[in-house]
Design a protein around this motif. Structure first.
Motif, short mmCIF file in Angstrom:
data_model
loop_
_atom_site.label_atom_id
_atom_site.label_comp_id
_atom_site.label_asym_id
_atom_site.label_seq_id
_atom_site.Cartn_x
_atom_site.Cartn_y
_atom_site.Cartn_z
N SER A 132 -7.27 11.68 9.37
CA SER A 132 -7.99 10.07 8.23
C SER A 132 -9.28 11.07 8.22
N ARG A 133 -9.95 12.17 8.33
CA ARG A 133 -11.27 13.28 8.48
C ARG A 133 -10.89 14.32 7.27
N LEU A 134 -10.21 14.94 7.39
CA LEU A 134 -9.39 16.47 6.67
C LEU A 134 -8.46 16.48 5.85
N GLY A 135 -7.53 15.08 6.12
CA GLY A 135 -6.12 14.48 4.85
C GLY A 135 -6.70 14.19 3.69
N LYS A 136 -5.70 14.85 2.53
CA LYS A 136 -6.02 15.40 1.00
C LYS A 136 -4.60 14.60 0.74
N PRO A 137 -5.16 13.88 -0.09
CA PRO A 137 -6.20 12.40 -0.46
C PRO A 137 -6.62 12.14 0.52
N HIS A 138 -7.66 11.45 0.26
CA HIS A 138 -8.31 10.79 2.08
C HIS A 138 -7.89 9.56 1.23
N ILE A 139 -7.00 8.81 2.31
CA ILE A 139 -6.37 7.09 2.53
C ILE A 139 -7.22 5.95 3.28
N GLY A 140 -8.14 6.33 3.64
CA GLY A 140 -8.43 5.74 4.82
C GLY A 140 -9.02 5.74 5.53
N SER A 141 -9.09 4.97 7.59
CA SER A 141 -9.40 5.26 8.43
C SER A 141 -7.81 5.72 8.70
N PRO A 142 -8.62 5.87 10.60
CA PRO A 142 -6.77 6.14 11.28
C PRO A 142 -5.90 5.60 11.22
N GLN A 143 -6.18 3.88 11.35
CA GLN A 143 -5.62 3.24 11.16
C GLN A 143 -3.76 3.01 10.21
N ALA A 144 -4.33 4.09 9.01
CA ALA A 144 -4.23 3.93 7.82
C ALA A 144 -2.40 5.31 8.46
N PHE A 145 -2.57 5.69 8.72
CA PHE A 145 -1.68 6.32 9.66
C PHE A 145 -0.95 6.11 11.29
N SER A 146 -0.88 5.22 11.40
CA SER A 146 -0.53 4.16 12.74
C SER A 146 0.70 3.83 11.87
N PHE A 147 2.45 4.20 12.10
CA PHE A 147 3.14 3.47 12.11
C PHE A 147 3.01 1.80 12.96
N ASN A 148 2.14 1.32 13.76
CA ASN A 148 2.37 0.18 14.34
C ASN A 148 0.73 -0.88 13.56
N VAL A 149 1.34 -0.82 12.39
CA VAL A 149 -0.18 -1.04 11.81
C VAL A 149 0.45 -1.36 10.21
N ALA A 150 0.69 -2.48 10.26
CA ALA A 150 1.00 -2.62 8.33
C ALA A 150 -0.33 -3.13 7.59
N SER A 151 -0.16 -2.44 6.63
CA SER A 151 -0.96 -2.72 5.53
C SER A 151 -1.11 -4.25 5.14
N ILE A 152 -1.53 -4.99 4.77
CA ILE A 152 -1.90 -6.35 4.65
C ILE A 152 -3.28 -6.87 3.79
N SER A 153 -3.40 -7.88 2.97
CA SER A 153 -3.70 -8.20 1.47
C SER A 153 -3.81 -9.85 2.21
N GLY A 154 -5.53 -10.46 1.56
CA GLY A 154 -5.47 -11.90 0.43
C GLY A 154 -6.68 -12.31 0.57
#
Length: 797
Positions: A132-154
């Motif tokens: 989340s700090r060094l990855g390119k492109p930057h996609i978000g916080s550490p939970q953006a790389f967690s397979f235990n957290v689903a992407s949701i919006s509302g």
């Protein structure tokens, strides 16, 4: 005035705090312990020895460690204790000098598919922050790389009061997670074979369902479908309309009324997924597990290619590496990759990550990858994975408790484990180790030997002192401490061969090998060299192959050797036939159960955040059965008296006379063969040691019909004296015309084998190759592999 200070001529008196140098145990009576009283030195390495079932775990884990944990829990508020497991005080008169206990046991680390080596050791958490700090492109916080957290919006309108007025505002939110939406972070998707669920040529009324336990008169299953109104129960399933098929297989949960009773109707597929696929396969009964293995196929998720991560999470990279690539790397290689990263902004994180990965390599687990599911780790690998977090700990004056830490280790790796245990001790900690291996016993500062036998014949301290004192002490452990199995003067000739071609499971590199049949074959090599991959990947599962793996047997307090082995079934039927009543009366889990304790034999009183109280049931006096059931006899004994017998006593009882019962005698013979003659038939499985459970499992599998037996480290949990008995059992299997393949590290088994297949030369991608095949004598003479060197030293020492 002089600034110099003068020391007292006399040495100062000992401080009161320095008088607590011992852990004192007096009058321990947990399980089979017989008023055991010992004093264990602190800040020393103490090894507990004795035959399997002698009381080692009862003393170390169920008494010392259990009381330490209970006392720590009591320091929390009553509110917090309400959320913690309530622990009863062990049955012991005095326990003094305890320190905080950290238990590192062989319990599996959970088999949830989302639990991996990385998530269990916090390495994944550090990697997610790094990306989340060094990855390119930057996609978000550490939970953006967690397979235990689903992407949701509302989005929606929010009503609020502001300055006396009601206003509405539109609000939206989004959470970016790394979970693959297709497999929901599991890495695999399942497909259900409908032909295993029902016979589509029949109607529901004709008994179309082929699912275990689905009986035609069951309200919750068959009758709900038959009388829901959504289907025609008299029409063959293959003739269902499109709508009927949709309702039959996939309908959402819907309330229905069946004969005035409110029930929930649900499509067959989601019902099967909830009732079968959500459970741990190993905890299922054998026939249920066999059904699941037939009916369900698991395939790699095509969207994430098994990485569990979304496409977005995989798009962010450090150099050419994304987080999925990093987790799939062998840990020893990943450690080198992290070492090459030079980024001052995350220097503390890189240091912590590097230290943890180096600990994996140091402890002999560098061949694993972070995405390895924890449920696939062996008991030894799981225990060493738990050790990782303690190696760099700054804590001192802690009691570390280990349960056979050398399990699953090649002789080459045992010295490394010994060094780690000594390092923990040298930091000022007390290290308590339950162990059978002479190489591990040798480093002890203090030895406690329990015995003299197992079960009711054990539970006493038969020796306390140094390793040299143990050797001269005359106890069973002392007598066998320097035992060395010699090479057989001649080996058996194979009757054929099992061909394996191009084996490439996990780290195997296209191995071609002919496994001899009709003989005892030992498959050897360092941990991670590919032994289990070769045998379980290419041999187990074939017709006629009976595989006994390392998965622990499970069971509640109601399970016992009689229920687990199937022994109770012929006994119940014999009692029923002799007395003209139903077999169900002779089961404490069915109609014959005492109504007061429901067949448990004890009454549990829940005291909220305090430990519950367990008292013997006054109605049945702990016998578990109704009084009327105990009036029925077979061979002069009632069912509670039979369950109170030891295996050896029951073998004699059912061998001849009016109590002769060949079906029961056959099962009891196998239990005696594996050295469990001292167990009581009705003894709860929860009171058995790891070695006893392993042998109970072996005895059960010996009943299966097959020409080839595959055993995965059968010496696990076995005392040196028990290993001799195991070798006799393996010989009897081979002499009876069976082929036995043993995956093993114990040199006594290697020396006793007719043929050795050695894999290596290292672990992970440094292994997976066939480095030797031939007789033990040839392996010793060549000394060309690590196994050969250690076996040569063993037989010549």
């Amino acid at each position: 005035m002089s600034k110099a200070t003068r020391k007292d001529a006399q040495s100062p008196a000992p401080h009161a705090a320095d008088s607590h140098e011992l852990i004192r145990v007096h009058g321990a009576r947990v399980n089979n312990l017989k008023d055991v009283s010992i004093e264990i030195p602190k800040r020393r390495l103490t090894v507990f020895t004795g035959v399997s079932g002698s009381g080692k775990s009862s003393l170390v884990f169920n008494t010392i460690a259990a009381e330490s944990q209970r006392l720590i829990n009591e320091t929390y508020s009553a509110f917090l204790q309400g959320f913690m497991p309530a622990l009863a005080r062990p049955e012991v008169d005095v326990l003094e000098g305890l320190t905080t206990a950290i238990i590192v046991d062989q319990q599996r680390m959970g088999s949830d598919p989302r639990s991996t080596v990385g998530t269990a050791t916090d390495v994944n958490a550090m990697l997610r922050i790094l990306f989340s700090r060094l990855g390119k492109p930057h996609i978000g916080s550490p939970q953006a790389f967690s397979f235990n957290v689903a992407s949701i919006s509302g989005a929606g309108a929010v009503t609020m009061e502001r300055a006396g007025r009601t206003i509405k505002e539109r609000r939206s939110f989004s959470v970016t997670g790394g979970m693959c939406p297709r497999c929901e972070g599991r890495g695999t998707i399942n497909d259900i074979d409908l032909s295993q669920l029902y016979d589509d040529s029949k109607s529901i009324a004709e008994g179309a369902f082929t699912i275990p336990g689905w009986k035609s008169d069951s309200w919750w299953t068959v009758r709900t479908y038959a009388e829901s109104g959504f289907l025609d129960p008299n029409k063959p399933i293959r003739k269902f309309t499109k709508k009927e098929m949709q309702d039959f297989l996939y309908r959402e949960p819907t309330k229905v009324k069946v004969e005035g009773v409110n029930l929930t109707y649900e499509g067959l597929i989601p019902k099967i997924q909830k009732s079968f696929l959500s459970k741990d396969k190993e905890s299922m009964q054998p026939h249920i597990r066999a059904f699941v293995e037939r009916a369900v196929t698991f395939t790699t998720c095509p969207d994430c290619d098994g990485t569990r991560l979304s496409e977005t999470a995989r798009s962010s990279k450090i150099g050419r590496m994304n987080i999925a690539d990093a987790c799939a790397m062998q840990i020893s290689d990943l450690a080198e990759w992290v070492r090459e990263l030079a980024e001052p902004s995350v220097a503390p994180l890189l240091k912590a990550l590097q230290d943890t990965l180096d600990s994996f390599v140091e402890i002999g687990l560098g061949y694993l990858s972070l995405d390895r599911p924890t449920g696939t780790l062996s008991g030894g690998e799981a225990q060493r994975t738990k050790m990782i977090r303690h190696l760099g700990s700054s804590l001192t004056d802690v009691t570390y408790v280990f349960d056979e830490p050398t399990i699953g280790l090649h002789p080459h790796d045992i010295q490394r484990m010994n060094n780690l245990l000594q390092r923990l001790r040298d930091k000022g900690n007390t290290v308590l180790v339950v162990e059978h291996k002479p190489e591990a016993i040798a480093i002890a500062d203090h030895v406690v030997d329990l015995g003299p036998g197992a079960g009711t014949k054990g539970g006493e301290v038969v020796f306390e002192g140094t390793v040299e004192g143990l050797r001269a002490g005359g106890t069973l452990t002392g007598q066998h401490l320097d035992d060395r199995a010699s090479l057989k003067p001649s080996v058996r000739k194979p009757s054929g061969a099992l061909e394996v071609r191009g084996a490439d499971t996990h780290n195997l590199q296209g191995i071609d090998v002919d496994i001899p049949l009709g003989v005892l074959v030992a498959v050897t090599g360092v941990a991670g060299s590919g032994k289990s991959s070769l045998i379980h990947g290419s041999v187990s599962g074939q017709d006629g192959v009976v595989a006994v793996d390392q998965a622990p047997i499970r069971g509640s307090r109601r399970s016992n050797p009689a229920t687990y082995t199937g022994l109770l079934e012929p006994i119940r039927k014999a009692f029923a036939k002799a007395n003209g009543v139903k077999p169900a009366l002779f089961s404490a889990n069915s109609e014959g159960a005492c109504p007061n304790c429901n067949g448990a034999g004890v009454i549990y009183t829940d005291l909220a955040m305090m430990a519950g109280i367990e008292t013997t049931c006054e109605e049945c006096e702990g016998k578990r059965f109704q009084a009327s059931v105990l009036e029925h006899h077979f061979g002069g004994k009632d069912i509670s008296e039979v369950l109170a017998m030891s295996v050896a006593e029951a073998e004699e009882f059912f061998a001849e006379g009016e109590a002769r019962l060949p079906a029961a005698h056959k099962i009891l013979d196998r239990l005696v063969d594996v050295g469990l003659g001292y167990l009581r038939l009705g003894q709860p499985l929860t009171t058995l040691s790891g070695g006893e459970r392993q042998r109970l499992k072996l005895a059960t599998h010996m009943a299966e019909k097959g020409g080839v037996y595959v055993l995965d480290e059968p010496t696990t949990g076995l005392h040196l004296a028990d290993v001799e008995q195991l070798l006799g059992l393996l010989d009897r299997l081979v002499d009876a015309g069976k082929s036995v393949i043993v995956i093993e590290h114990h040199q006594a088994v290697m020396a006793h084998a007719d043929w050795i297949i050695d894999l290596g030369p290292g672990a992970g991608h440094d292994g997976g190759r066939l480095v030797f095949e031939g007789t033990p004598a040839d392996l010793v003479a060549a000394r060309a592999t690590l196994t050969g060197e250690h076996l040569a030293d063993y037989v010549r020492s």
